[in-house]
Write a protein that holds these residues in place. Structure first.
Motif, PDB file in Angstrom:
ATOM      1  N   PRO A 146       0.779  -1.216  -0.219  1.00  0.00           N
ATOM      2  CA  PRO A 146      -0.018   0.145  -0.127  1.00  0.00           C
ATOM      3  C   PRO A 146       0.764   1.364   0.016  1.00  0.00           C
ATOM      4  CG  PRO A 146       0.117  -1.137   2.059  1.00  0.00           C
ATOM      5  CD  PRO A 146       0.694  -1.841   1.286  1.00  0.00           C
ATOM      6  N   THR A 147       2.326   1.043   0.259  1.00  0.00           N
ATOM      7  CA  THR A 147       2.797   2.458   0.664  1.00  0.00           C
ATOM      8  C   THR A 147       3.817   2.372  -0.691  1.00  0.00           C
ATOM      9  OG1 THR A 147       4.708   1.134   1.772  1.00  0.00           O
ATOM     10  CG2 THR A 147       2.928   2.333   3.072  1.00  0.00           C
ATOM     11  N   ALA A 148       3.780   1.437  -1.742  1.00  0.00           N
ATOM     12  CA  ALA A 148       4.485   1.703  -2.811  1.00  0.00           C
ATOM     13  C   ALA A 148       4.396   2.688  -3.791  1.00  0.00           C
ATOM     14  CB  ALA A 148       4.493   0.394  -3.798  1.00  0.00           C
ATOM     15  N   GLY A 149       3.154   3.155  -3.756  1.00  0.00           N
ATOM     16  CA  GLY A 149       2.922   4.386  -4.299  1.00  0.00           C
ATOM     17  C   GLY A 149       3.082   4.326  -5.888  1.00  0.00           C
ATOM     18  N   TRP A 150       2.783   3.358  -6.527  1.00  0.00           N
ATOM     19  CA  TRP A 150       2.953   2.898  -7.886  1.00  0.00           C
ATOM     20  C   TRP A 150       1.800   3.950  -8.810  1.00  0.00           C
ATOM     21  CZ3 TRP A 150       6.824   0.793 -10.150  1.00  0.00           C
ATOM     22  CH2 TRP A 150       7.684  -0.058  -9.206  1.00  0.00           C
ATOM     23  N   ASP A 151       2.418   4.541  -9.601  1.00  0.00           N
ATOM     24  CA  ASP A 151       1.730   5.208 -10.490  1.00  0.00           C
ATOM     25  C   ASP A 151       2.225   4.886 -11.957  1.00  0.00           C
ATOM     26  OD1 ASP A 151       0.082   7.284 -11.703  1.00  0.00           O
ATOM     27  OD2 ASP A 151       1.344   8.941 -10.960  1.00  0.00           O
ATOM     28  N   ILE A 152       1.454   5.280 -13.049  1.00  0.00           N
ATOM     29  CA  ILE A 152       1.703   5.056 -14.521  1.00  0.00           C
ATOM     30  C   ILE A 152       1.875   6.301 -15.093  1.00  0.00           C
ATOM     31  CG2 ILE A 152       1.018   3.992 -16.422  1.00  0.00           C
ATOM     32  CD1 ILE A 152      -0.400   1.669 -14.995  1.00  0.00           C
ATOM     33  N   ARG A 161      -1.220  16.917  -7.932  1.00  0.00           N
ATOM     34  CA  ARG A 161      -1.117  18.404  -8.094  1.00  0.00           C
ATOM     35  C   ARG A 161      -2.211  19.330  -8.466  1.00  0.00           C
ATOM     36  NH1 ARG A 161       3.354  16.094 -10.986  1.00  0.00           N
ATOM     37  NH2 ARG A 161       2.390  16.276 -12.926  1.00  0.00           N
ATOM     38  N   ALA A 162      -3.203  18.796  -9.203  1.00  0.00           N
ATOM     39  CA  ALA A 162      -4.483  19.370  -9.244  1.00  0.00           C
ATOM     40  C   ALA A 162      -5.190  19.539  -8.286  1.00  0.00           C
ATOM     41  CB  ALA A 162      -5.060  18.828 -10.604  1.00  0.00           C
ATOM     42  N   GLY A 163      -5.139  18.821  -6.972  1.00  0.00           N
ATOM     43  CA  GLY A 163      -5.855  18.553  -5.916  1.00  0.00           C
ATOM     44  C   GLY A 163      -7.094  17.750  -6.449  1.00  0.00           C
ATOM     45  N   THR A 164      -7.260  16.695  -7.168  1.00  0.00           N
ATOM     46  CA  THR A 164      -8.432  16.031  -7.413  1.00  0.00           C
ATOM     47  C   THR A 164      -7.920  14.729  -6.589  1.00  0.00           C
ATOM     48  OG1 THR A 164      -7.420  15.201  -9.525  1.00  0.00           O
ATOM     49  CG2 THR A 164      -9.048  17.075  -9.397  1.00  0.00           C
ATOM     50  N   ASN A 165      -6.672  14.210  -6.545  1.00  0.00           N
ATOM     51  CA  ASN A 165      -6.478  13.058  -5.987  1.00  0.00           C
ATOM     52  C   ASN A 165      -5.645  13.186  -4.567  1.00  0.00           C
ATOM     53  OD1 ASN A 165      -6.935  12.586  -9.051  1.00  0.00           O
ATOM     54  ND2 ASN A 165      -6.670  10.437  -8.414  1.00  0.00           N
ATOM     55  N   PHE A 166      -5.523  12.118  -3.889  1.00  0.00           N
ATOM     56  CA  PHE A 166      -4.892  12.201  -2.464  1.00  0.00           C
ATOM     57  C   PHE A 166      -3.896  10.981  -2.103  1.00  0.00           C
ATOM     58  CE2 PHE A 166      -8.642  15.126  -2.419  1.00  0.00           C
ATOM     59  CZ  PHE A 166      -7.991  16.261  -1.919  1.00  0.00           C
ATOM     60  N   ASP A 167      -3.931  10.333  -3.196  1.00  0.00           N
ATOM     61  CA  ASP A 167      -3.175   9.028  -3.057  1.00  0.00           C
ATOM     62  C   ASP A 167      -2.419   8.265  -4.222  1.00  0.00           C
ATOM     63  OD1 ASP A 167      -2.677   5.773  -2.975  1.00  0.00           O
ATOM     64  OD2 ASP A 167      -3.804   6.007  -1.226  1.00  0.00           O
ATOM     65  N   ARG A 168      -1.097   8.186  -4.114  1.00  0.00           N
ATOM     66  CA  ARG A 168      -0.428   8.012  -5.389  1.00  0.00           C
ATOM     67  C   ARG A 168      -0.339   6.528  -5.997  1.00  0.00           C
ATOM     68  NH1 ARG A 168       3.148  12.108  -6.007  1.00  0.00           N
ATOM     69  NH2 ARG A 168       3.244  13.582  -4.661  1.00  0.00           N
ATOM     70  N   SER A 169      -0.980   5.529  -5.105  1.00  0.00           N
ATOM     71  CA  SER A 169      -1.064   4.082  -5.682  1.00  0.00           C
ATOM     72  C   SER A 169      -2.249   4.039  -6.594  1.00  0.00           C
ATOM     73  CB  SER A 169      -1.110   3.314  -4.572  1.00  0.00           C
ATOM     74  OG  SER A 169      -1.087   1.852  -4.755  1.00  0.00           O
ATOM     75  N   LEU A 170      -1.994   3.450  -7.345  1.00  0.00           N
ATOM     76  CA  LEU A 170      -2.956   3.209  -8.674  1.00  0.00           C
ATOM     77  C   LEU A 170      -4.053   1.920  -8.017  1.00  0.00           C
ATOM     78  CD1 LEU A 170      -4.402   3.066 -11.371  1.00  0.00           C
ATOM     79  CD2 LEU A 170      -2.738   1.661 -12.149  1.00  0.00           C
ATOM     80  N   ASN A 171      -3.703   1.005  -7.260  1.00  0.00           N
ATOM     81  CA  ASN A 171      -4.286   0.072  -6.966  1.00  0.00           C
ATOM     82  C   ASN A 171      -3.840  -0.330  -5.278  1.00  0.00           C
ATOM     83  OD1 ASN A 171      -6.233  -1.867  -6.345  1.00  0.00           O
ATOM     84  ND2 ASN A 171      -6.014  -2.913  -8.298  1.00  0.00           N
ATOM     85  N   GLY A 172      -4.211   0.579  -4.299  1.00  0.00           N
ATOM     86  CA  GLY A 172      -3.673   0.098  -3.022  1.00  0.00           C
ATOM     87  C   GLY A 172      -4.452  -1.026  -2.335  1.00  0.00           C
ATOM     88  N   ALA A 173      -5.449  -1.446  -3.022  1.00  0.00           N
ATOM     89  CA  ALA A 173      -6.121  -2.531  -2.331  1.00  0.00           C
ATOM     90  C   ALA A 173      -5.577  -3.904  -2.426  1.00  0.00           C
ATOM     91  CB  ALA A 173      -7.662  -2.602  -2.936  1.00  0.00           C
ATOM     92  N   LEU A 174      -4.311  -3.813  -3.267  1.00  0.00           N
ATOM     93  CA  LEU A 174      -3.734  -5.208  -3.696  1.00  0.00           C
ATOM     94  C   LEU A 174      -2.857  -5.605  -2.381  1.00  0.00           C
ATOM     95  CD1 LEU A 174      -2.917  -4.856  -7.373  1.00  0.00           C
ATOM     96  CD2 LEU A 174      -4.974  -5.948  -6.279  1.00  0.00           C
ATOM     97  N   TRP A 175      -2.625  -4.864  -1.416  1.00  0.00           N
ATOM     98  CA  TRP A 175      -1.631  -4.975  -0.601  1.00  0.00           C
ATOM     99  C   TRP A 175      -2.213  -6.313   0.274  1.00  0.00           C
ATOM    100  CZ3 TRP A 175      -3.325  -5.893   4.498  1.00  0.00           C
ATOM    101  CH2 TRP A 175      -4.585  -5.513   4.953  1.00  0.00           C
ATOM    102  N   SER A 176      -3.344  -6.541   0.413  1.00  0.00           N
ATOM    103  CA  SER A 176      -3.670  -7.813   1.046  1.00  0.00           C
ATOM    104  C   SER A 176      -3.425  -9.265   0.409  1.00  0.00           C
ATOM    105  CB  SER A 176      -5.260  -7.971   1.220  1.00  0.00           C
ATOM    106  OG  SER A 176      -6.019  -8.028   0.517  1.00  0.00           O
TER     107      SER A 176
END
Length: 397
Positions: A146-152, A161-176
């Motif tokens: 979840p802390t990997a912050g993977w983006d594409i 930067r635009a203030g629309t998103n607050f998480d850098r991970s495309l699919n943070g749910a995969l941690w489990s």
């Protein structure tokens, strides 16, 4: 004098949750929806869902739902591990997780993120050539931590930067998922060693983990993120948080113990009525991991046995819960990039569940179900080896 129905058990888990005659499908889908609902807050508004603060930062709705997933999985997987050979069990588990996950990663890298990149930049120029491009994402298996912050290609970074998103991970749910694979490995090893057939082995493991949790031996250091704290690194699977291994392993083995002793576990409305306030109290005043988690698990299995017939039929034609789980987070990230959070939480969640539901159905019928049909497949060399072995088995003394 006959006791009121509320004070009488309705039967045991073995009697009321056998085969497909249970509400597991409905509950798994509900838990997946709860995870999507929980992620609305950090993805669209940059803050945890209300349960996080209300529970004194013990858990949020999404993590509580994941614990429920692990308990139900422990119940169902245990019988599979006992029934199948080690190789066949590993093959079945691989077919259930990997094809759907691969489909989700490919969809994100080849469809979703290119569309968002084009929406942001007006063209696809530079999308493939960036160091953090789609190939990097796929070869990293999507960054399951979840802390990997993977983006594409910086799509989410631009959203931040635009203030629309607050998480850098495309699919943070995969941690489990890697923790689930670790639990599968544990179940397979216990079955291979013949320990699942010994009635006290799993309950003893459950008690040991409960003591570690109740005494605070695996509590996270102050200020550590939910996936932080001391960790261990395993071959192939990578790094694991000791805290999460303990709490998720406790949920999984608790479900496993309920399966092994299902003939002795009563389905009792009175016990459910006692478990519900215990769960609520643990959320509010502490002790969720040691008290609330067992209460939550009992409530789930009570519900699986007591849900009406119409609810029990959910999941009979398709198990969409996994698809909801693996597609929900990237769909919500995409909606945030598009500015949908500006329409409010109910609209955001409604759009997320609708789009995720469509993708989950497509995933089941196009990827997951066809893959599950290969459960009986045996590689040619193994077939030939088995064919050569049979005559010797027949003629040997």
């Amino acid at each position: 004098m006959r006791r009121p129905a509320l004070l009488r058990p309705h039967g045991t888990l073995a009697q009321l949750c056998h085969g497909r005659a249970n509400g597991f499908g409905a509950l798994r889908l509900l838990l997946a929806v709860a995870v999507v609902g929980s992620h609305v807050y950090p993805i669209g508004w940059g803050r945890p869902d209300p349960l996080w603060l209300w529970s004194g930062r013990q858990t949020d709705l999404g993590k509580a739902a994941v614990l429920g997933f692990f308990a139900l999985s422990g119940f169902m997987i245990t019988e599979s591990a006992r029934r199948l050979s080690g190789g066949r069990f590993a093959w079945h588990r691989t077919l259930r997780l990997v094809p759907g996950l691969a489909g989700s990663l490919l969809f994100s890298a080849a469809v979703l993120m290119p569309l968002l990149y084009r929406w942001q930049h007006g063209s696809l120029d530079g999308f493939l050539s960036r160091p953090d491009g789609p190939l990097s994402y796929l070869t990293s298996l999507g960054g399951s931590a979840p802390t990997a912050g993977w983006d594409i290609s910086g799509v989410l970074a631009q959203g931040i930067r635009a203030g629309t998103n607050f998480d850098r991970s495309l699919n943070g749910a995969l941690w489990s998922l890697k923790y689930e694979m670790l639990c599968y490995l544990l179940a397979g090893l216990l079955a291979a060693a013949g320990l699942l057939g010994r009635r006290l082995v799993v309950p003893t493991a459950v008690l040991t983990l409960w003591i570690l949790i109740a005494t605070g031996a695996v509590d996270l250091p102050a200020g550590a993120p939910p996936a932080g704290g001391p960790g261990v690194t395993l071959p192939v699977l990578g790094q694991f948080s000791v805290h999460l291994v303990t709490t998720l392993g406790f949920a999984f083995l608790l479900g496993s113990a309920l399966r092994l002793h299902a003939d002795r576990i009563p389905v009792h409305d009175g016990l459910a009525l006692a478990a519900a306030p215990a769960l609520a109290a643990s959320f509010r005043w502490g002790g969720f991991a040691a008290v609330g988690q067992p209460a939550l698990v009992y409530l789930l299995f009570w519900a699986a046995a007591r849900l009406p017939g119409r609810c029990r039929r959910i999941g009979g034609r398709g198990d969409f819960s996994y698809g909801v789980y693996i597609y929900g987070f990237p769909v919500e990230q995409a909606l945030a990039v598009l500015g949908c959070a500006g329409y409010g939480k109910p609209a955001f969640l409604g759009c997320a569940l609708t789009a995720t539901g469509v993708l989950a159905v497509l995933s089941w019928y196009a990827v997951e179900r066809p893959a599950m049909r290969l459960r009986g497949w045996t590689p040619g060399p193994l077939k030939r080896a088995a064919g050569k072995q049979r005559p010797a088995d027949v003629t040997s003394p």
